[in-house]
Write a protein that holds these residues in place. Structure first.
Motif: not given
Length: 324
Positions: A101-102, A105-106, A163-164, A167-168, A315, A322, A324
């Motif tokens: 997920t990290n 998100v990034k 973003g966890s 969450h997603l 996403i 997010f 970032t």
């Protein structure tokens, strides 16, 4: 003057020598203790999973395994440390689904599991369970959906952070069920659970749901496995409750820095697989609500790829932004 043919001969000889050295190194591996970096606090699922297989792997490998917790940046700090380590099999990463997920998100982040690491094998597999507070007053998934549609945006769903995975998955739920929920982020499940039990939030996906459900402190509405889950017999998979393809496994597993010799990976994977098959390991994982992983590189690599596709799609389709 060195001719092109002579240069080619020297290059081939050097490559052959390097391969021979790597082969000798792999045969001697391990010759000293191995460090496993767990990039999360002690006592969590990823940390517990490593400690379950620790003794079994030590017996097979004939060396000590030293577990070091390096928490921070949602698992990124410890992963970065292992990424920078020598790719010799003596510094390993206990990766987990938050790393995917990290990365989703990034995407320009410093750690990419597929680029920077080689899979050894999954240690454990779990599910996310959608839980409701007793104060919410619903007993089944369909009732929750009806209430949410009757009061768009009024129901609160918790997560372990923006973003966890929690969450997603909540965003997936909103899209799949056609409902609107208000997201309430926390710093982990531990601080969120009291608010869920007290009814200050209405819903949350949990990886530690079973004891709460068994004690009657929350209601289990559905889970993210692709079929019945062994320790949640009274909770149906969301795929059976009208949410097609709503399958999101939780997992953790061992990885090594990219460039680690394949023969070393094979030795580590064999040791992990043997440790996972012991009756003691199976009992310990089951007590956590987990199933032991296969310990093989292939399934873990495929799971990471599937996670990245899933969370990147969520996403994009939900147009999530997010800082970032």
């Amino acid at each position: 003057m060195i001719t092109r043919r002579r240069l080619l001969t020297i290059s081939v000889a050097a490559s052959a020598s390097l391969l021979a050295l790597r082969s000798v190194f792999a045969q001697a591996f391990p010759a000293k203790p191995i460090k496993i970096v767990v990039p999360f606090p002690p006592g969590g699922p990823a940390d517990s999973a490593v400690r379950i297989v620790q003794a079994g792997m030590e017996k097979t490998l004939g060396q000590s395994l030293i577990v070091e917790n390096v928490a921070g940046a949602s698992g990124g700090l410890g992963a970065q440390r292992v990424k920078q380590a020598e790719p010799d099999g003596y510094t390993l990463l206990q990766a987990a689904s938050p790393h995917t997920t990290n990365a989703a998100v990034k995407p320009q982040g410093n750690v990419d599991l597929l680029r920077d690491f080689v899979s050894i094998g999954q240690t454990g597999n779990s599910v996310y369970t959608l839980c409701a507070s007793n104060a919410f007053g619903v007993k089944i998934f369909a009732e929750m959906v009806a209430r949410a549609k009757a009061k768009p945006g009024e129901l609160k769903i918790g997560s372990v952070g923006v973003g966890s995975a929690h969450h997603l998955i909540a965003e997936m739920l909103k899209s799949a069920a056609g409902i609107d929920l208000t997201h309430i982020p926390y710093r982990g499940e531990a601080p969120a659970i009291p608010d869920l039990v007290a009814g200050r939030i209405d819903l949350m996906f949990l990886t530690t749901a079973k004891p709460l459900i068994d004690d009657g402190r929350v209601i289990g509405l559905g889970h993210t496995a692709d079929g019945p889950w062994f320790n949640l017999p009274g909770v149906k998979p969301l795929t059976e409750l009208g949410l097609r393809d709503f399958v999101v496994p939780g997992w953790n597993g061992l990885m090594a820095p990219n460039g680690t010799p394949p023969a070393v990976i094979a030795k580590l994977s064999e040791a992990l697989s043997m440790a996972l098959k012991s009756e003691a390991s199976v009992r310990a994982f089951n007590a956590m609500g987990f199933k032991p992983g296969s310990g093989m590189p292939g399934p873990m690599k495929h799971q990471i790829e599937a996670d990245m596709r899933l969370f990147t799609t969520v996403i994009r389709e939900r147009n999530l932004k997010f800082d970032t």
